[in-house]
Write an enzyme that holds these catalytic residues in place. Structure first.
Site, PDB file in Angstrom:
ATOM      1  N   CYS A 137      47.509  45.197  35.253  1.00  0.00           N
ATOM      2  CA  CYS A 137      47.814  46.140  36.455  1.00  0.00           C
ATOM      3  C   CYS A 137      49.323  45.434  36.728  1.00  0.00           C
ATOM      4  O   CYS A 137      49.659  44.554  36.165  1.00  0.00           O
ATOM      5  CB  CYS A 137      47.011  45.905  37.523  1.00  0.00           C
ATOM      6  SG  CYS A 137      46.887  44.083  38.075  1.00  0.00           S
TER       7      CYS A 137
ATOM      8  N   CYS B  71      49.949  42.004  37.882  1.00  0.00           N
ATOM      9  CA  CYS B  71      49.561  41.018  36.826  1.00  0.00           C
ATOM     10  C   CYS B  71      51.046  40.946  36.116  1.00  0.00           C
ATOM     11  O   CYS B  71      51.427  39.714  35.906  1.00  0.00           O
ATOM     12  CB  CYS B  71      48.598  41.506  35.650  1.00  0.00           C
ATOM     13  SG  CYS B  71      47.122  42.006  36.479  1.00  0.00           S
TER      14      CYS B  71
END
Lengths: 322, 77
Positions: free
Chosen positions: B10, B13
């Site tokens: 995501c 991240c």
């Protein structure tokens, strides 16, 4: 409390822009300026408060509490629904969270109670509901979200659906619980601020668009104009609202300001509430992620039960709120 | 030193990975960065909120995009 903002909005629109006070444009613009500023102040305060509260309940702690209470299913459901409010939740962590819960021996139904409450009772929705509808509606929203989470989770638990969870979930063998360091109070205060600001940066444009469309409606659509179509007397209004709301994921920020205008235009409160719940509770990206741990049949049952719970709540409130 | 970023890919991240790489070059430590994107592997670390960070297999943070300075602090520990 908001008088200074009204004075500012009056001054900006009528004096600086020079728009006549009784014109449609003037009242729409004034409403837009006032509402935007008010909403952002409230959002900032509420998102910060909830984020700070949440920093005390990392999911690892929530799992420990739920695992300890796995003997008493009923208490488990209530705890899961309550912890859903205070645990930080993002749909991108839904799967690790699901596996972590199931691995710790938390019953499937209790895990679902958590998964229903967590996205529905979220900081953005609460901030906007409080700002646009007042604390009563915000509380009703929390209470009904919790009810749907508890009852929905109990029903899902009773249906014995474990066989529809993807098999690998039960064979994970999670390594011994690692202790994840707890941030200091100073870090928590600061992290919450960083998170709040990031979130506001992400949603502000949707809020503004929502309020802008609301402002246009405010100026041009007379109060009660929609009552005929979406008022209490239309038995299909709630159902249609939920069906429209389910695919409108992730945009609670833009949808809630619009809904507040719709209620003024005559949409019944229960219909509006169920619409907002459908928007927040069932989001397409989250369902796609959950598909990795739930077989299609279980995913469909989950969506159906939450959907029915929301429809029921909508009718209930249309019935109660005069 | 082996640093692992646990996350499903995501946005947050990726932000963490960027900060970790910056921190490594500014702290001038010898470290390799690995990404763990597969969910079962993430869960095996006992992590339930992503992104998370491990240093030599020990989880040092979860559910947060650490700033460059914070990562530098962890690297120097």
């Amino acid at each position: 409390m908001f008088t200074p903002i009204q004075i500012f909005a009056d001054w900006l629109v009528y004096n600086i822009f020079g728009i006549a006070q009784d014109s449609k444009l003037g009242s729409a613009l004034n409403f837009f300026v006032f509402d935007s500023i008010k909403i952002f102040i409230l959002l900032l305060i509420i998102i910060y408060a909830i984020t700070f509260l949440r920093s005390f309940f990392p999911p690892e702690k929530t799992r420990k509490i739920l695992a300890k209470n796995k003997g008493n299913i009923f208490i488990g459901h209530i705890l899961a629904a309550l912890l859903g409010i205070v645990t930080p939740f993002c749909s991108c962590s839904a799967v690790p969270l699901f596996i972590g819960f199931v691995e710790a021996g938390i019953p499937l139904g209790v895990t679902f109670s958590y998964l229903i409450a967590a996205p529905m009772v979220n900081e953005v929705a609460l901030g906007l509901l409080y700002g646009l509808f007042g604390w009563k509606i915000a509380l009703i929203y929390i209470a009904s979200g919790e009810m749907i989470a508890i009852v929905g989770g109990i029903i899902l638990g009773k249906m014995k659906l474990e066989k529809y969870v993807e098999g690998y979930v039960y064979k994970m063998n999670v390594k011994a619980d690692q202790d994840i360091p707890d941030p200091s109070m100073k870090e928590k205060l600061l992290d919450s601020w960083v998170f709040t600001w990031d979130l506001i940066k992400k949603i502000w444009i949707y809020v503004i668009i929502g309020i802008a469309i609301g402002g246009v409606m405010h100026g041009w659509i007379p109060a009660g104009a929609l009552a005929e179509y979406a008022g209490k007397d239309n038995p299909f209004a709630v159902l249609i609202a939920v069906l429209i709301g389910i695919p409108l994921y992730s945009n609670a920020a833009g949808v809630i300001p619009l809904v507040s205008e719709l209620t003024r235009a005559g949409v019944a409160t229960g219909t509006a509430l169920s619409f907002m719940m459908a928007v927040t509770a069932l989001s397409l990206p989250e369902m796609i992620l959950l598909r990795r741990v739930l077989k299609p049949k279980l995913l469909a049952i989950f969506i159906t039960i939450v959907g029915l719970g929301i429809v029921f709540t909508g009718y209930l409130f249309n019935f109660i709120i005069a | 030193m082996i640093i692992k970023i646990l996350g499903t890919g995501c946005k947050r991240c990726k932000a963490l990975e960027q900060n970790v790489r910056e921190a490594i070059s500014s702290a001038q430590v010898n470290a390799t960065v690995e990404k763990v994107e597969d969910i079962p592997s993430i869960v095996r670390y006992g992590v339930m909120s992503t992104p998370a960070l491990t240093i030599d297999e020990k989880v040092v943070s979860a559910g947060k995009v650490l700033s460059v300075d914070e990562v530098v602090g962890l690297l120097k520990k």
